[in-house]
Design a protein around this motif. Structure first.
Motif, PDB file in Angstrom:
ATOM      1  N   TYR A 162       0.713  -0.618   0.257  1.00  0.00           N
ATOM      2  CA  TYR A 162       0.072  -0.090   0.182  1.00  0.00           C
ATOM      3  C   TYR A 162       0.805   1.362  -0.101  1.00  0.00           C
ATOM      4  O   TYR A 162       2.018   1.242   0.336  1.00  0.00           O
ATOM      5  N   ASP A 163       0.781   2.075  -0.747  1.00  0.00           N
ATOM      6  CA  ASP A 163       0.369   4.187  -0.054  1.00  0.00           C
ATOM      7  C   ASP A 163       0.532   3.928   1.068  1.00  0.00           C
ATOM      8  O   ASP A 163      -0.688   4.721   1.315  1.00  0.00           O
ATOM      9  N   ASP A 164       1.952   4.740   2.160  1.00  0.00           N
ATOM     10  CA  ASP A 164       1.786   4.953   2.749  1.00  0.00           C
ATOM     11  C   ASP A 164       0.679   6.350   3.237  1.00  0.00           C
ATOM     12  O   ASP A 164       0.486   7.209   3.971  1.00  0.00           O
ATOM     13  N   LYS A 165       1.404   7.260   2.228  1.00  0.00           N
ATOM     14  CA  LYS A 165       0.585   8.695   2.380  1.00  0.00           C
ATOM     15  C   LYS A 165      -0.575   8.898   1.599  1.00  0.00           C
ATOM     16  O   LYS A 165      -1.038   9.485   2.428  1.00  0.00           O
ATOM     17  N   THR A 166      -0.901   8.461   0.319  1.00  0.00           N
ATOM     18  CA  THR A 166      -2.435   8.172   0.341  1.00  0.00           C
ATOM     19  C   THR A 166      -3.376   7.009   0.817  1.00  0.00           C
ATOM     20  O   THR A 166      -4.325   7.449  -0.094  1.00  0.00           O
ATOM     21  N   ASP A 167      -2.512   5.866   0.903  1.00  0.00           N
ATOM     22  CA  ASP A 167      -3.768   4.799   1.553  1.00  0.00           C
ATOM     23  C   ASP A 167      -4.186   3.945   0.400  1.00  0.00           C
ATOM     24  O   ASP A 167      -5.529   3.903   0.811  1.00  0.00           O
ATOM     25  N   MET A 168      -3.222   3.685  -0.073  1.00  0.00           N
ATOM     26  CA  MET A 168      -4.006   3.132  -1.384  1.00  0.00           C
ATOM     27  C   MET A 168      -3.093   2.014  -1.442  1.00  0.00           C
ATOM     28  O   MET A 168      -2.648   1.699  -1.489  1.00  0.00           O
ATOM     29  N   LEU A 169      -4.647   0.947  -1.235  1.00  0.00           N
ATOM     30  CA  LEU A 169      -4.015  -0.607  -1.601  1.00  0.00           C
ATOM     31  C   LEU A 169      -3.734  -0.956  -3.249  1.00  0.00           C
ATOM     32  O   LEU A 169      -4.569  -0.660  -3.752  1.00  0.00           O
ATOM     33  N   LEU A 170      -2.301  -1.343  -3.352  1.00  0.00           N
ATOM     34  CA  LEU A 170      -2.460  -1.770  -4.220  1.00  0.00           C
ATOM     35  C   LEU A 170      -2.120  -3.001  -4.321  1.00  0.00           C
ATOM     36  O   LEU A 170      -2.728  -3.584  -5.212  1.00  0.00           O
ATOM     37  N   SER A 171      -1.823  -3.985  -4.041  1.00  0.00           N
ATOM     38  CA  SER A 171      -2.023  -5.496  -4.137  1.00  0.00           C
ATOM     39  C   SER A 171      -2.767  -6.073  -2.693  1.00  0.00           C
ATOM     40  O   SER A 171      -2.041  -5.693  -1.239  1.00  0.00           O
ATOM     41  N   VAL A 172      -3.370  -6.948  -2.845  1.00  0.00           N
ATOM     42  CA  VAL A 172      -3.378  -8.337  -1.408  1.00  0.00           C
ATOM     43  C   VAL A 172      -2.911  -9.376  -2.575  1.00  0.00           C
ATOM     44  O   VAL A 172      -4.116 -10.089  -3.160  1.00  0.00           O
ATOM     45  N   GLY A 173      -2.819 -10.077  -1.149  1.00  0.00           N
ATOM     46  CA  GLY A 173      -2.364 -11.489  -1.518  1.00  0.00           C
ATOM     47  C   GLY A 173      -2.160 -12.667  -0.612  1.00  0.00           C
ATOM     48  O   GLY A 173      -1.958 -12.397   0.547  1.00  0.00           O
TER      49      GLY A 173
END
Length: 269
Positions: A162-173
């Motif tokens: 995830y991106d810690d600045k925008t809180d965007m979750l990029l991948s879950v495995g």
């Protein structure tokens, strides 16, 4: 729960949970769009067997209370076409039970190359999309990426990027659906993230989040981006049951039935 015993089992489950008909109707209607318009009068008729609700709602109520639903032959005919939509890698499971016992955090600079290569390989196998390409197209800084690796007895069983600045979750495995649930619970409860931006590729999952009264903000590379309150999402009873077998059936039956009526997410957004 099944069709023949639905009326009595609905009343029994409601009473066991200390809910009035009005309270349960409100909880259902506020938790999932499939129950919009359901009220105390509706619930009373269902419990007295004065009216019959749809298979989708019967299955949804079973999921709400965490109950198994037993399908008869006619119901199996109804759900079979929708379940073909669920045959994608992200919904596959294995038989072993794992429990997360350790979590390690890395930056892009500190993560071992072998671990990073494994995470990228799993992500591409699950989603078929390079999230770094997606990430760079959104003009975000790669230095803000955080990687969480989840372990069971020294073996990696899941990850989050995830991106810690925008809180965007990029991948879950995850190695299984049960681990995926544990990973997302960790994300909500331990990381204390009030909100997350979640890209979603699977149309049925997009429909599911929309049915939980979430609205995607925009789309990128065919992914819908939802901004969600992570704690509220995790605590939604329908979301809690989503990884279970009947939860998957409920999600895909809802999507399929809406798509046939041209009311699914593709026709709404």
């Amino acid at each position: 729960m099944n069709r023949d015993k639905f009326a009595q089992e609905l009343k029994t489950l409601r009473e066991q949970h200390g809910l009035s008909q009005e309270e349960l109707a409100t909880l259902l209607a506020n938790s999932h769009r499939a129950f919009e318009g359901v009220n105390q009068v509706t619930l009373s008729k269902w419990e007295r067997n004065e009216s019959t609700t749809s298979l989708l709602r019967r299955l949804g109520i079973a999921n709400y209370f965490g109950q198994e639903y037993e399908f008869d032959a006619k119901e199996m005919e109804v759900i079979t076409p929708s379940m073909r939509l669920s045959e994608i890698p992200v919904n596959q499971d294995i038989s072993y039970h794992y429990a997360i016992d350790n979590v390690a955090s890395y930056s892009m600079e500190s993560i071992p190359k072998s671990l990073w290569d494994d995470i990228l390989a799993i992500h591409n196998k699950l989603y078929g999309l390079d999230f770094l390409r997606f990430y760079q197209a959104d003009h975000l800084n790669i230095d803000d990426i955080i990687i969480l690796a989840y372990y069971c007895k020294g073996m990696i069983v899941g990850h989050i990027v995830y991106d810690d600045k925008t809180d965007m979750l990029l991948s879950v495995g995850s190695i299984s659906l049960s681990i995926r649930k544990q990973v997302l619970e960790y994300l909500a409860n331990e990381m204390m993230k009030k909100s997350l931006v979640i890209p979603v590729q699977d149309p049925a999952m997009t429909q599911f989040l929309y049915d939980l009264y979430l609205t995607p903000k925009r789309a990128l590379f065919g992914l819908f981006l939802f901004k969600v309150d992570s704690v509220s999402l995790i605590n939604n009873p329908f979301y809690q049951q989503q990884p279970e077998k009947n939860g998957q059936i409920f999600k895909y039956l809802r999507y399929y039935s809406q798509k046939v009526k041209k009311k699914s997410i593709e026709f709404i957004l």
